[in-house]
Each structure stands twice: as C-alpha cells, then as structure tokens.
Design a protein around this motif. Structure first.
Motif, PDB file in Angstrom:
ATOM      1  N   ARG A  17       0.918  -1.227   0.069  1.00  0.00           N
ATOM      2  CA  ARG A  17      -0.053   0.024  -0.130  1.00  0.00           C
ATOM      3  C   ARG A  17       0.991   1.085   0.060  1.00  0.00           C
ATOM      4  N   ASP A  18       0.523   2.197  -0.802  1.00  0.00           N
ATOM      5  CA  ASP A  18       1.173   3.571  -0.857  1.00  0.00           C
ATOM      6  C   ASP A  18       0.662   4.384   0.552  1.00  0.00           C
ATOM      7  N   GLY A  22      -0.332   8.197  -0.368  1.00  0.00           N
ATOM      8  CA  GLY A  22      -1.491   8.638  -1.091  1.00  0.00           C
ATOM      9  C   GLY A  22      -2.871   9.149  -0.279  1.00  0.00           C
ATOM     10  N   VAL A  23      -3.835   9.291  -0.863  1.00  0.00           N
ATOM     11  CA  VAL A  23      -4.946  10.008  -0.073  1.00  0.00           C
ATOM     12  C   VAL A  23      -5.832   8.846   0.351  1.00  0.00           C
ATOM     13  N   ASP A  24      -5.553   7.390   0.221  1.00  0.00           N
ATOM     14  CA  ASP A  24      -6.538   6.555   0.630  1.00  0.00           C
ATOM     15  C   ASP A  24      -6.249   6.126   2.066  1.00  0.00           C
ATOM     16  N   ALA A  25      -6.737   6.421   3.155  1.00  0.00           N
ATOM     17  CA  ALA A  25      -6.502   6.447   4.559  1.00  0.00           C
ATOM     18  C   ALA A  25      -7.041   4.975   5.082  1.00  0.00           C
ATOM     19  N   SER A  26      -7.699   4.166   4.255  1.00  0.00           N
ATOM     20  CA  SER A  26      -7.984   2.768   4.657  1.00  0.00           C
ATOM     21  C   SER A  26      -6.900   1.834   5.344  1.00  0.00           C
ATOM     22  N   PRO A  36      -5.704  -1.945   5.453  1.00  0.00           N
ATOM     23  CA  PRO A  36      -6.136  -3.214   5.458  1.00  0.00           C
ATOM     24  C   PRO A  36      -5.694  -4.344   6.750  1.00  0.00           C
ATOM     25  N   TRP A  85       2.951  14.880   1.728  1.00  0.00           N
ATOM     26  CA  TRP A  85       2.378  13.786   2.249  1.00  0.00           C
ATOM     27  C   TRP A  85       2.825  13.299   3.838  1.00  0.00           C
ATOM     28  N   ARG A 134       0.008  13.534   6.747  1.00  0.00           N
ATOM     29  CA  ARG A 134      -1.143  12.444   6.576  1.00  0.00           C
ATOM     30  C   ARG A 134      -0.422  11.120   6.917  1.00  0.00           C
ATOM     31  N   ARG A 191      -1.708   8.413  10.069  1.00  0.00           N
ATOM     32  CA  ARG A 191      -1.984   6.984   9.663  1.00  0.00           C
ATOM     33  C   ARG A 191      -1.268   6.067  10.516  1.00  0.00           C
TER      34      ARG A 191
END
Length: 200
Positions: free
Chosen positions: A3-4, A7-11, A13, A33, A36, A40
């Motif tokens: 996973r990056d 990026g903007v995807d804060a989910s 896994p 970034w 953010r 996370r």
C-alpha cells in the motif's frame, strides 16, 4: 499486500503485520504527504498497542513511528551512515549482525526510553538502531530487507546525497567489501522471528 502510505486512501487493510518501509522524505516535512502519513502511522501504533496487528518500521518507517508518538524525537545525524554496518541486537545471546544502512537522520534514545520504550539495537554511529514499545511496535533504523548488491547500487545512485551529508563514497563501498562475508541472507527472517517470539 503493498500500500502507498503517501496516497490519499486512508484505509488500513487487515493484516497480522504492517511494515512501514524506508523513503527519502524527512518526518519534519510539512509540505506534502508526511502529515497524513504520520496520522496513519499513529492509528497503526495505537491499534498495535491495544492488541492489534504488529507494526514494524524500517528506517524512515521507524522514524515515523517515533515522530507520530513523540513529535521532535528525530534529529539530524552528525554524518550519514551508509554501507554495511555492524549492529548489536540485544534480544539474542549472540546478537551481533551486519546489515545495510542508509540514513542521515536518527532517533533520540531518550525519546524512546522516556516514552516507555526499549532500545534493542545500537552501534557506534547511532545510539538507536532498533527499538520496541512492548511486543507489538518495533522500529529498525537499518535495512534488513536489502542485500550487499543493493547497497552498492544505492551508493552509486546517491553519491550527491552521501557527500552532502558528510559521507565518504569510497568508505561506504569499502564497508561492503569488508563486511559482506559476515552478512546473512536470512537476517530479515531472523529479526521477524525475534519479533514474533516476543509476542508468543
């Protein structure tokens, strides 16, 4: 699964282990970034400390763990550490290992201990080469995922960075020549086994 973190995807896994890898951005960079990413990271750390998945930070990933928990705990090193490095790993009876290194910022040891953590690896260059908070949050300043060939490529590719931060290219390459015979190809697996054993 890769996973990056930038990026903007804060989910986040589902996994038994989250590994935060190295990178070129400083934890103090507020322009992109990193804020953010630190948020996370703190979510991952908080979940781990409450019994969730284990979190392991490598180099920048380790610095992000510290910065997310204790802002200001990362400082500039006197000079870059690059090449193969001798590391003392305190959780094994014969805990000396040789591992790739490439970092010009480092972790303040008092930040770890004052926050209830433990320094588990060190060397002559950096007082914190590895740390843990309990059995589920770990950080490694060195790069057990790389091999000597990777290190030689890094040195040649990053010559400007190395000299900018007070390093010596010839010395870095010489460290690989001198210590390669002591490098173990399964060092990452051995460290993961140490981490897993601490959670048994």
């Amino acid at each position: 699964m890769r996973r990056d973190l930038t990026g903007v995807d804060a989910s986040i896994p589902l996994a038994r282990l989250h590994v935060l890898s190295g990178g070129a951005t400083s934890v103090s960079d507020q322009s992109g970034w990193m804020p953010r990413g630190l948020a996370r990271t703190r979510r991952l750390v908080d979940a781990a400390r409450q019994g969730g998945p284990v979190v392991l930070g490598v180099c920048l990933g380790a610095q992000m763990i510290v910065e997310s928990m204790c802002p200001g705990g990362i400082r500039g090193a006197k000079r870059i550490e690059v090449g193969l490095a001798e590391i003392e790993w305190s959780l094994e009876e014969n805990g000396s290992l040789v591992a790739p290194a490439f970092h010009y910022e480092e972790i303040d040891s008092s930040t770890i201990t004052d926050s209830g953590g433990e320094v588990v690896a060190t060397n002559a260059h950096s007082p914190v080469q590895g740390f843990r908070f309990g059995g589920r949050v770990w950080g490694l300043q060195f790069h057990p995922e790389l091999d000597p060939t990777d290190v030689r490529r890094l040195v040649h590719y990053h010559k400007r960075t190395i000299t900018t931060y007070g390093g010596d290219i010839a010395l870095a390459l010489r460290s690989v020549d001198q210590l390669e015979s002591r490098w173990s190809g399964d060092s990452f697996e051995q460290l993961l086994n140490s981490i897993g054993a601490s959670n048994a």
